[in-house]
Design an enzyme around this catalytic site. Structure first.
Site: not given
Length: 145
Positions: A11, A50, A104, A106
């Site tokens: 964030c 978030h 998230h 990758h």
């Protein structure tokens, strides 16, 4: 802001309050270099809002994460970085090795001899053994409706 987002490094990065090597951003997601890369070119794609876990990500935001990740994967192959393949990896929850509790994705280049490993005991099982867990998953899908 909540205490949860106050303590979230991702964030802070998307708000511009922490350093990063931003690669791409729009109104929905941001993509920046991972500071602990598996290989050179390792990028993280995160929702701007978030969301601790994948379950918290709205479907349209998840779709945008994947669209951006797809574009980054294509860019990796054209970047000049060593890239013989690409992995996309999303760890959802601590048991899945999620270290930062902000969802998230990758995206990182792969090449022969790199250090990334997923070690599992992959065993083929008869189809009849898959029916019970398949039914449980179908039941879970019904609960989402």
């Amino acid at each position: 802001m909540t205490a949860e987002t106050d303590a979230c490094i991702f964030c802070d990065i998307v708000r511009g309050q922490a350093g990063s090597n931003m690669v791409y951003e729009n109104d929905v997601v941001a993509a920046f270099m991972d500071t602990s890369p598996v290989t050179p070119g390792h990028v993280l794609v995160v929702p701007r809002q978030h969301c601790a876990y994948l379950e918290d990500v709205r479907a349209e935001v998840g779709a945008e994460m994947f669209r951006v990740a797809h574009r980054l994967a294509r860019a990796l192959r054209r970047s000049g970085l060593r890239c013989e393949g690409v992995n996309m990896f999303l760890a959802d929850g601590e048991a899945a090795f999620q270290e930062v509790l902000h969802c998230h994705l990758h995206v990182f280049p792969r090449f022969d001899g790199d250090s990334f490993r997923i070690d599992a005991d992959w065993q083929r099982v008869p189809l009849q053994q898959l029916e019970a867990p398949a039914q449980q998953l179908r039941n879970g899908l019904e609960l989402l409706s």
